[in-house]
Design a protein around this motif. Structure first.
Motif, short mmCIF file in Angstrom:
data_model
loop_
_atom_site.label_atom_id
_atom_site.label_comp_id
_atom_site.label_asym_id
_atom_site.label_seq_id
_atom_site.Cartn_x
_atom_site.Cartn_y
_atom_site.Cartn_z
N ASP A 60 0.82 -1.21 0.00
CA ASP A 60 0.00 0.00 0.00
C ASP A 60 0.85 1.26 0.00
O ASP A 60 0.45 2.29 -0.53
CB ASP A 60 -0.93 0.02 1.22
N ARG A 66 -3.80 2.69 -7.28
CA ARG A 66 -4.13 1.39 -7.85
C ARG A 66 -4.65 1.48 -9.29
O ARG A 66 -4.53 0.55 -10.06
CB ARG A 66 -5.19 0.69 -7.01
N PHE A 120 -10.81 -4.53 -8.49
CA PHE A 120 -10.55 -3.48 -7.50
C PHE A 120 -11.76 -3.36 -6.58
O PHE A 120 -12.88 -3.20 -7.04
CB PHE A 120 -10.31 -2.13 -8.18
N ASP A 124 -9.26 -0.58 -2.33
CA ASP A 124 -8.21 -0.31 -3.31
C ASP A 124 -8.37 1.06 -3.94
O ASP A 124 -7.38 1.72 -4.26
CB ASP A 124 -8.24 -1.35 -4.44
#
Length: 149
Positions: A60, A66, A120, A124
């Motif tokens: 992360d 993302r 996703f 995310d």
């Protein structure tokens, strides 16, 4: 969502998520150490789960964005932190899968690029997958309507 221009936007993991994972890993180690007095298996499991949480938090931190979109297509994170650009002509479908899980409703954004499927969740993206799908579809329509070069 970060907006760069009319047709460019990006979605990232909320800044609090990696912090929560790091704090959870430390708490798990402390609790595991306290509970594992004389039990190496319990301590080993606590360390294993804490290391997994730390790895997840590092991802992360290393690749917080993302998904990004621009006039040429979308850029997605694949694997641990590699980025891959998908031009609009390679993207077959942009859908949102809604499913009930554990008494809750979950949404997953699906970007189908033929040879790959990119998924996703809300964590995310830092946004609702339905909203992100609407932005992606609108950007795709705008890019198709623009005259070439």
């Amino acid at each position: 969502m970060e907006v760069d221009a009319d047709t460019a936007a990006s979605w990232r993991v909320a800044r609090s998520v990696p912090l929560l994972k790091l704090v959870s890993a430390v708490a798990l180690l402390l609790i595991g150490y306290g509970l594992a007095y004389g039990d190496p298996i319990t301590l080993g499991l606590a360390v294993l789960v804490a290391v997994a949480l730390l790895g997840w938090a590092v991802r992360d931190l290393v690749a917080p964005v993302r998904l990004a979109v621009d006039e040429g297509g979308v850029t997605v994170v694949t694997g641990f932190a590699r980025r891959r650009h998908l031009p609009w002509d390679r993207i077959e479908r942009i859908t949102v899968d809604n499913r009930p899980r554990l008494g809750l409703r979950t949404e997953t954004l699906e970007i189908d690029a033929g040879d790959s499927l990119h998924l996703f969740g809300a964590y995310d993206l830092g946004a609702a997958p339905d909203d992100v799908a609407d932005v992606l579809r609108a950007a795709r329509l705008r890019s198709a309507a623009e005259p070439p070069g």
